[in-house]
Write a protein that holds these residues in place. Sequence first.
Motif, mmCIF file in Angstrom:
data_model
loop_
_atom_site.group_PDB
_atom_site.id
_atom_site.type_symbol
_atom_site.label_atom_id
_atom_site.label_comp_id
_atom_site.label_asym_id
_atom_site.label_seq_id
_atom_site.Cartn_x
_atom_site.Cartn_y
_atom_site.Cartn_z
ATOM 1 N N LEU A 1 38.264 28.421 6.317
ATOM 2 C CA LEU A 1 39.387 27.687 6.870
ATOM 3 C C LEU A 1 40.712 28.354 6.571
ATOM 4 O O LEU A 1 41.604 28.428 7.419
ATOM 5 C CB LEU A 1 39.389 26.233 6.332
ATOM 6 N N VAL A 2 40.845 28.891 5.357
ATOM 7 C CA VAL A 2 42.084 29.606 4.989
ATOM 8 C C VAL A 2 42.223 30.863 5.827
ATOM 9 O O VAL A 2 43.313 31.185 6.334
ATOM 10 C CB VAL A 2 42.090 29.930 3.473
ATOM 11 N N ALA B 1 40.899 31.370 8.811
ATOM 12 C CA ALA B 1 41.179 30.982 10.207
ATOM 13 C C ALA B 1 42.634 30.537 10.342
ATOM 14 O O ALA B 1 43.293 30.834 11.356
ATOM 15 C CB ALA B 1 40.245 29.832 10.606
ATOM 16 N N ALA B 2 43.169 29.842 9.334
ATOM 17 C CA ALA B 2 44.572 29.432 9.386
ATOM 18 C C ALA B 2 45.502 30.642 9.335
ATOM 19 O O ALA B 2 46.534 30.678 10.013
ATOM 20 C CB ALA B 2 44.870 28.460 8.238
ATOM 21 N N ALA B 3 45.143 31.636 8.523
ATOM 22 C CA ALA B 3 45.978 32.840 8.425
ATOM 23 C C ALA B 3 45.948 33.612 9.748
ATOM 24 O O ALA B 3 47.000 34.119 10.196
ATOM 25 C CB ALA B 3 45.485 33.719 7.294
ATOM 26 N N ILE B 4 44.799 33.677 10.381
ATOM 27 C CA ILE B 4 44.705 34.381 11.673
ATOM 28 C C ILE B 4 45.477 33.624 12.751
ATOM 29 O O ILE B 4 46.173 34.222 13.583
ATOM 30 C CB ILE B 4 43.238 34.588 12.052
ATOM 31 N N ALA B 5 45.358 32.294 12.732
ATOM 32 C CA ALA B 5 46.054 31.486 13.733
ATOM 33 C C ALA B 5 47.576 31.553 13.530
ATOM 34 O O ALA B 5 48.347 31.492 14.503
ATOM 35 C CB ALA B 5 45.572 30.038 13.658
ATOM 36 N N ALA B 6 48.047 31.688 12.306
ATOM 37 C CA ALA B 6 49.472 31.750 12.035
ATOM 38 C C ALA B 6 50.072 33.069 12.514
ATOM 39 O O ALA B 6 51.231 33.129 12.885
ATOM 40 C CB ALA B 6 49.735 31.551 10.556
ATOM 41 N N ASN B 7 49.267 34.153 12.479
ATOM 42 C CA ASN B 7 49.779 35.445 12.897
ATOM 43 C C ASN B 7 49.841 35.579 14.411
ATOM 44 O O ASN B 7 50.589 36.392 14.927
ATOM 45 C CB ASN B 7 48.908 36.574 12.334
ATOM 46 N N ASN B 8 49.073 34.817 15.138
ATOM 47 C CA ASN B 8 49.074 34.961 16.618
ATOM 48 C C ASN B 8 50.066 34.091 17.238
ATOM 49 O O ASN B 8 50.686 33.396 17.531
ATOM 50 C CB ASN B 8 47.689 34.669 17.182
#
Length: 66
Positions: A56-57, A59-66
């Motif tokens: 989850l962390v 996925a959140a980091a990837i979603a924040a960068n896009n």
Amino acid sequence: MKKLVLALALTGVASTAFAGAHGTSKMADPVIEPPVIIEETRKSTAGVVIPIVLLLVAAAAIAANN
């Protein structure tokens, strides 16, 4: 009377002769089965929670960068 004493003597000798093992024969060792131990299992989610939190962390980091 002699027959009675002879009969008692032979009965005593015969009963002690057949009472135990015959001296030359060896008895087999008794077979003792081990006790069955059933342990209750505990439900532990610690092995599953940590990888899910890491996913989850990530996925959140990837979603924040896009």
